[in-house]
Design an enzyme around this catalytic site. Sequence first.
Site, PDB file in Angstrom:
ATOM      1  N   LYS A 145       0.862  -1.185   0.000  1.00  0.00           N
ATOM      2  CA  LYS A 145       0.000   0.000   0.000  1.00  0.00           C
ATOM      3  C   LYS A 145       0.897   1.234   0.000  1.00  0.00           C
ATOM      4  O   LYS A 145       1.895   1.275   0.747  1.00  0.00           O
ATOM      5  CB  LYS A 145      -0.876  -0.036   1.253  1.00  0.00           C
ATOM      6  CG  LYS A 145      -1.845   1.115   1.414  1.00  0.00           C
ATOM      7  CD  LYS A 145      -2.662   0.917   2.698  1.00  0.00           C
ATOM      8  CE  LYS A 145      -3.748   1.950   2.871  1.00  0.00           C
ATOM      9  NZ  LYS A 145      -4.579   1.687   4.068  1.00  0.00           N
ATOM     10  N   SER A 181      -9.340   1.315   3.354  1.00  0.00           N
ATOM     11  CA  SER A 181      -8.587   2.107   2.411  1.00  0.00           C
ATOM     12  C   SER A 181      -7.500   1.344   1.646  1.00  0.00           C
ATOM     13  O   SER A 181      -6.945   1.903   0.694  1.00  0.00           O
ATOM     14  CB  SER A 181      -7.912   3.262   3.165  1.00  0.00           C
ATOM     15  OG  SER A 181      -7.003   2.764   4.135  1.00  0.00           O
ATOM     16  N   SER A 238      -9.270  -0.956   7.675  1.00  0.00           N
ATOM     17  CA  SER A 238      -8.864  -0.774   6.274  1.00  0.00           C
ATOM     18  C   SER A 238      -8.071  -1.909   5.641  1.00  0.00           C
ATOM     19  O   SER A 238      -7.841  -1.891   4.431  1.00  0.00           O
ATOM     20  CB  SER A 238      -8.056   0.522   6.140  1.00  0.00           C
ATOM     21  OG  SER A 238      -8.890   1.634   6.286  1.00  0.00           O
TER      22      SER A 238
END
Lengths: 458, 62
Positions: free
Chosen positions: A80, A156, A180
């Site tokens: 990420k 996310s 997330s």
Amino acid sequence: MSALHHLTVAEAAALIATRRLSPVELLEACLDRIAALDPVLNTVLRLVAEEARAEARNAEAEIARHGPRSPLHGIPIGLKDLIDLRGHPTTCHSALLADSPPAAEDAACVARLRGAGAVFPAKLATHEFAIGGPAFDLPFPPARNPWNRDHHPGGSSSGSGAAVAARMLPAALGTDTGGSVRHPASHCGLVGLKPGYDLIPRTGVFPLAWSLDHVGPLTRTVRDAALLLNAMVGQGTEGGTDHTRGLTDGVKGLRIGFVRHWHEADMPADPEMGAALEEAARVLSAEGASVTAVTLPRLQDFAAVNRAILYAEAAAVHGTWLRERPEGYAAITRRRLMPGLFLSAEDHVTALRARARLVAAVREAFRGCDLLLTASSMDPACRIDDPEAVERTYPRQARIPFNVTGDAAITLMSGLHATGLPLSVQLAAPAGREALLLRAAHAYERATPWKDMAPPEA
Amino acid sequence: MDEATAETLAKLAGLEKAWANHRADVLDALRTWERNRAALPRLAAPQAEPARVEPTRAGGPA
């Protein structure tokens, strides 16, 4: 051998260890998948192909001479883009950081994975700064769900979820402040693990809210999650735990508290999600666990406390930028970050005091049971282009309690909704009992067919 | 909340630029703040001392 991009981490590791698969071949299969699918799924923010090729060649040579360092030696892992990768900028999916300088060091979790031999071919899409998304007014488009591109992949850690589900990568890292890692796992039919607070170091990971942030893996199997966790907690070092040990021991004799009221009364779930949760309770019971109902504080209390603390801590990170460069954020990010600039000291202390009570309530529940079974998402993924549906469904989840408490939690696929989108369940355990959590998750995974299901395009 | 109050709060928070250029987002953030403030669970006895608030640590008491 199945198509290389379908291999799980453990399957690839076994083939690499016996010299039937080269890390270079595995990486090339992943890069081919990325080239084929990323143009429609928008998972990759930065491809690091040449560096990863060099890492894979080095891994191949080292394994030929000495055997693999660990089961992750030569395994491609996505990051990420909140997580520092040495030599590359960390953009947080934001225009504000699009031109930031390259990270001088790997994040601590990446350094540990690198030490275990992993290679890093891609920085992956996220909601802007892990809070603002899906957004269409950023330099990079939002990731899409491989089960149905018109739908939200969860966030996310959206790119991490979509890339692993689409078989572009066997595993990826995400971060989890209010769910997330587990949200994209829920929506993309994956395993998403949030270990106990601070078990995986957060150094080199851009914060959203320090006291709620966690790093965790997104994988296709529970065993793969255990392998990544081992590397990131420094397994093999003194005091390191091997989370694969006892993984297949099952749940016989374990006491599982089923927090039904969260998805039945507090936030009534989609009926198919509710039925999948009942079925999960039945499966775990049939596997030998004692499953009984447990009552905890209302989900809304956990959510309000999480938000107040998140707003305050995130405002401390973003306050200057929000005041001086508000145009640098997506509109959704501005809206989600600015409440922290209005929060009073009284609100913050009220939230901290409530947090202590919520932690105590969950701790008390864990005195009477080993694990908790709960919903993860209350709904399957909504359409990504429907902002009202995104706003309505985003808070309809039961992941936040374990960010508030810092306990460990894992989300797994639990079926397919009539729409063809994944359903999910969550198990939670006290921080420090990740091995037990993974063991129970493995028992559920083994007793159900869901881990073998892949999105239509995969 | 009326717009004059919102403007005062925005300026107190240092959000003059956002108020000028992204007013709808500031108003949305204020509504979110109000909603969340109302949702915060509060103690019946406000004099109670805040307890230890650290989350459970790995290896710590469960």
